[in-house]
Structure formats: structure tokens, C-alpha cells
Design a protein around this motif. Sequence first.
Motif, mmCIF file in Angstrom:
data_model
loop_
_atom_site.group_PDB
_atom_site.id
_atom_site.type_symbol
_atom_site.label_atom_id
_atom_site.label_comp_id
_atom_site.label_asym_id
_atom_site.label_seq_id
_atom_site.Cartn_x
_atom_site.Cartn_y
_atom_site.Cartn_z
ATOM 1 N N LYS A 84 0.747 -0.875 -0.544
ATOM 2 C CA LYS A 84 0.138 0.308 0.058
ATOM 3 C C LYS A 84 0.888 1.282 0.834
ATOM 4 C CE LYS A 84 -4.011 -2.442 2.286
ATOM 5 N NZ LYS A 84 -4.989 -2.240 3.348
ATOM 6 N N MET A 91 -6.995 2.201 -7.459
ATOM 7 C CA MET A 91 -7.852 2.825 -6.698
ATOM 8 C C MET A 91 -8.941 3.736 -6.481
ATOM 9 S SD MET A 91 -4.415 5.952 -7.778
ATOM 10 C CE MET A 91 -5.612 6.878 -9.057
ATOM 11 N N SER A 102 -8.320 7.882 -4.090
ATOM 12 C CA SER A 102 -8.031 7.159 -2.239
ATOM 13 C C SER A 102 -6.988 7.924 -1.814
ATOM 14 C CB SER A 102 -8.953 5.662 -2.525
ATOM 15 O OG SER A 102 -7.532 5.523 -3.501
ATOM 16 N N ALA A 105 -2.969 3.865 -2.825
ATOM 17 C CA ALA A 105 -3.187 3.236 -4.153
ATOM 18 C C ALA A 105 -2.530 1.620 -3.293
ATOM 19 C CB ALA A 105 -2.279 3.737 -4.579
ATOM 20 N N VAL A 106 -3.407 0.951 -3.988
ATOM 21 C CA VAL A 106 -2.556 -1.023 -3.342
ATOM 22 C C VAL A 106 -1.587 -1.569 -4.644
ATOM 23 C CG1 VAL A 106 -4.001 -0.683 -1.562
ATOM 24 C CG2 VAL A 106 -4.669 -1.870 -3.571
ATOM 25 N N GLU A 112 -15.252 4.069 -0.203
ATOM 26 C CA GLU A 112 -14.924 3.371 0.425
ATOM 27 C C GLU A 112 -15.163 1.788 0.151
ATOM 28 O OE1 GLU A 112 -12.430 2.921 5.280
ATOM 29 O OE2 GLU A 112 -14.932 4.484 4.736
ATOM 30 N N PHE A 117 -8.284 1.117 0.677
ATOM 31 C CA PHE A 117 -8.145 1.727 0.097
ATOM 32 C C PHE A 117 -7.901 3.257 1.120
ATOM 33 C CE2 PHE A 117 -9.901 -0.486 -2.906
ATOM 34 C CZ PHE A 117 -8.562 -1.087 -3.921
#
Length: 327
Positions: free
Chosen positions: A2, A166, A197, A200-201, A305, A315
Motif C-alpha cells: 500500500k 485506487m 483514495s 493505492a494498492v 470506501e 484504500f
Amino acid sequence: MKLASLNQGRDGVLVVVSRDLARAVKVPAIAATLQAALDDWAVLQPRLEAVYQRLNDHLEPDAFAFDQGACHSPLPRAYHWADGSAYVNHVELVRKARGAEMPDSFWHEPLMYQGGADSFIPPHSPIRLADDAWGIDLEAELAVVTDDVPMGIGAQQAAGHIRLLMLVNDVSLRNLIPGELAKGFGFYQSKPSSSFSPVAVTPDELGDAWRAGKVHRPLVSHLNGELFGQPDAGTDMTFDFPTLVAHAARTRPLGAGTIIGSGTVSNYDRSAGSSCLAEKRMLELIEHGAPKTPFLAFGDRVRIEMFDAAGHSIFGAIDQVVERHEP
């Protein structure tokens, strides 16, 4: 992994964020900004992953409490932002409400427009606009961020260029759209700055929720504290993200840091609610002959969310109040 960008400087300061969104650490020795990390992702990603592991194991001595409100969008500005319309049932509904037939091609080739990428709004900052008579609308979406994508790539190969995901609030000014589209030259004033968000992942963070190029989790939107919608982002997505990336790259290469949006998340099962006011208004028009739900007004609060199966925020949240812009 993340990643986030603290709201410092024009391009932010890159931080690695713990899986539970509780702690973060700056990584200036690896990359000062997220864009710099994406520019050299193959080399820098393993180093960032090592920091992420140490952070989750509470072994990073320079870690600090993570504050979503201190973040900008992960990419405060980007070289390229293009938004698709992957949920064709949403397009079909909007056209049906105004009595327009939908071309069959919409089911076989994505719609996409290129948006402004130089002034994204931080996820906890106000949406400032001069007039709420413009028909201000939220659009809750997901987006992917790519590395360098060659021109003409196929969808199967494009999947390997998706580096991050995101959430998006693609703000739209519904009452300005008809006049702009009537000119035959596309959106501009009717699509102001978007928000993303705080975090970011990487796709692996989603586990089995990331499959077939889609995110199979509900996207939850609240309006003034009341649940507005929670459609599942993986359900009824006609075009997956690799297809959207390949579509964008058909006639041009995409530079590292390109953001590709899904368009408004929408399900045929309307009991899940909506991700934008326009869709809810269209459903009211079909059922009652006139829309009842107003567009956003100054003072309204929007929260977007997504949660994992255990109820943890993935996120972080987009949480914004609509305010009047004073020149």
C-alpha cells in the motif's frame, strides 16, 4: 503493498503504508514520489515491498501514525487520466430514461474520455465549485495505474502492466454535459477535477477479490452520513481493466503513471443502490415519471470506501464536502 502521497509539494511525498492503514514510513532513499517509483517500477518495487514487510512486522524505526487527512491523491497530478464506462448497464439505463436507443457497439467496445490530470483534489479536501446549479454529481469508481504500456497491446498482455488500484470520485456537472456534448467535441467544463483514495494498492493486496481483471467487492458510498449505494464492482462489469487498458493503448503508448478509470460502478440489481445521483434520478424518472433526488448542494458530504471481507478499509476513504469556490 500500500502506497500513499503526503500532501507536500506539487507531486507529494511517497510513503509506504501498513496493511491496516495505521502506520507509514517515508522512503526518500528509494523514491521521493509515486511517479518516480512507477518510472522505474521493475527495479524499485522489490525494495518498496521489503519496506512494506518490515512496516507490517513493526520493524521500521522511522514509522509514524498514518493520517489519511494528510494525504493528496496517490498521484497528485498525472501524465494521463482516462475514464471508461465499463458498466454498460449504467449507460443503457441513462439512455433508456431519455428514450434513446443504445447502439450495439457499446456492448463490444468501451466508451472512454480523457480527463484533466493536472489538478486532482486531495481525498479529504473540499470539492469547490462556483455554482451548485451546475448539477454536481459524485461518481464512485475504481481505477488502475499502469507502468509503461506499449501501443497496440492486447488485453491479455495489458494485464501485466497494471501496477496499482485506487478508488475514484469522478465529479461530474450534469447540467453542463448536454450543452457540451451537443457541440460534438466531448467533455471539458462538465468534468472538473477528480479525487482518488488516500491509498493505492497493488493487486495482490486484494487476494481473491482481484480476479479476471476485476475487483469483486462492494463499493460503498455515503451521502450526508446515509448509505447511498454499495454495488459490487466485479458484478456486471462488461469490460475488465485489462480490456480498458488495451483500448486506451490502441493508437498510442501509455506512459508510466497512466490512470484508467472504470466509470460509475453499477449493478442490474438495483437493491444495491447506485454510485452516482444521475443513475438514481433516472430510476426515479422511469418509475415515477420525474426525478426526485437532487444533485449535490453546498454543504453536502460524500464518502466513498471499499472494505475487505473482514470489514477493514482497503484504500482508506474519499471524504469530501461540497463548498462554494470563491475566486
